[in-house]
Design an enzyme around this catalytic site. Structure first.
Site, PDB file in Angstrom:
ATOM      1  CG  HIS A  14      -3.584  -0.689   6.543  1.00  0.00           C
ATOM      2  ND1 HIS A  14      -3.833  -1.357   7.714  1.00  0.00           N
ATOM      3  CD2 HIS A  14      -4.757  -0.133   6.151  1.00  0.00           C
ATOM      4  CE1 HIS A  14      -5.116  -1.219   8.028  1.00  0.00           C
ATOM      5  NE2 HIS A  14      -5.701  -0.473   7.096  1.00  0.00           N
ATOM      6  CD  GLU A 195     -13.401  -1.460   4.433  1.00  0.00           C
ATOM      7  OE1 GLU A 195     -12.765  -1.407   3.365  1.00  0.00           O
ATOM      8  OE2 GLU A 195     -12.895  -1.867   5.503  1.00  0.00           O
ATOM      9  CG  ASP A 273      -7.437   1.155   3.227  1.00  0.00           C
ATOM     10  OD1 ASP A 273      -6.873   0.909   4.309  1.00  0.00           O
ATOM     11  OD2 ASP A 273      -8.433   0.529   2.825  1.00  0.00           O
ATOM     12  CG  ASP A 274      -4.252  -1.376   2.308  1.00  0.00           C
ATOM     13  OD1 ASP A 274      -3.412  -1.610   3.184  1.00  0.00           O
ATOM     14  OD2 ASP A 274      -5.485  -1.434   2.491  1.00  0.00           O
TER      15      ASP A 274
END
Length: 328
Positions: A14, A195, A273-274
């Protein structure tokens, strides 16, 4: 060769979520925005659970207000990724955060991001491509606006559409219009599922949105029939183990199902992801998986080839990436 030196492909990153805390603090200082309460004492992002994580995420992104801000962010992301051995990455970009999903404003933001990415490619050899990302908890109508931004800028750099946000809000099929719009524009499709939404959300993603990749998707392991469906359709999972553990989906990396899914024949890849939120890097992900499942360099070479073949880029770019993966 160390895991850091191993050439890597990352498919699930992201853009705003990869913002180094130092950059967000600097932007907050410059813009006189009070972000007290979103950082830990040691300078990281502070959150308690998934819902709180989304709130902190949106607070942090509130200081990313101009195309220049996103150019600075892009430079920082690609410097960090390149240092981890990443040779190709796809980043989730939200028009909602880039001009309020207005096509004209979105073009300005995108031009700044792409220019910074081109400069990073020249400087570090890393290639970035963009996946436009509607925010699920903003609702289907806002998703249509984001999809229009995607359709209007589809091409060599904007290569896909992929939905993020709170997976517990609504159903995948509620967003079919946005995904159909992107598909008609020639964009490739992915969405977050499996998720917090469980196996049913993956079924919805596969059947209602007809995606070819799934963001996370790990809860599919709970449904053997679904696992076989993923294998039959050759749907690739963008797995983010560190994120799943950090958000409490699994108690430890040793309990994570990535190895079970891979051994069953599912196409799995590894991403962060982050990363600043979850105190991780792609190298750290590899080291953790190696320790948990006794994976070696050859296992990760296969994973990276899988990721390169599942990337949404054009074939010429894919050939360049595959060649880089073969150099070590």
């Amino acid at each position: 060769m160390t895991f850091q030196e191993l050439p890597k492909v990352e498919l699930h990153l992201h853009h705003e979520g990869a913002a180094p805390p130092e950059l967000i603090k600097q932007l907050a200082f410059e813009k006189k925005v009070d972000l007290s309460g979103i950082f830990t004492d040691d300078g990281g992002y502070a959150f308690q659970n998934f819902t709180h994580f989304l709130q902190v995420y949106e607070a942090a992104t509130s200081v990313l207000q101009t195309p220049e801000d996103f150019a600075r962010l892009t430079t920082a992301i690609l410097e960090n990724s390149s240092a981890q051995g990443v040779v190709y990455c796809e980043t989730f970009l939200s028009p909602d955060f880039c001009g309020g999903a207005d096509v004209s404003a979105w073009r300005e933001y995108l031009a700044a991001i792409q220019e910074a990415a081109d400069q990073a490619e020249s400087a570090h050899g890393i290639v970035m491509r963009g996946i436009v990302t509607p925010i699920r908890h903003f609702g289907p109508e806002r998703a249509k606006a984001a999809a229009l931004c995607a359709a209007e800028t589809a091409g060599d750099w904007i290569v896909g559409l992929g939905m993020g946000g709170d997976e517990t809000q609504g159903h995948q099929g509620d967003f079919a219009y946005a995904f159909d719009m992107a598909r008609e524009a020639g964009l490739r499709l992915t969405t977050h599922a499996g998720e917090f939404g469980g196996p049913q959300s993956v079924w919805e993603a596969v059947n209602d949105l007809r995606v070819e990749r799934i963001g996370h998707g790990v809860r599919a392991v709970e449904d053997p029939k679904l696992v076989q469906e993923l294998i039959a359709r050759q749907i690739t999972l963008e797995v983010c183990p560190g994120s799943n553990v950090a958000l409490g989906l699994y108690p430890a990396i040793t309990a994570h199902p990535i190895a079970t899914l891979r051994d069953a024949g599912v196409n799995v890849t590894v991403s962060t992801d982050d990363p600043p939120f979850f105190h991780t890097s792609l190298t750290q992900e590899y080291e953790n998986l190696a320790q948990a499942f006794a994976w070696g360099a050859d296992d990760f070479r296969v994973l990276n080839k899988t990721a390169a073949n599942a990337a949404f880029c054009d074939e010429k770019t894919r050939e360049r990436v595959l060649k880089k993966l073969e150099t070590n």
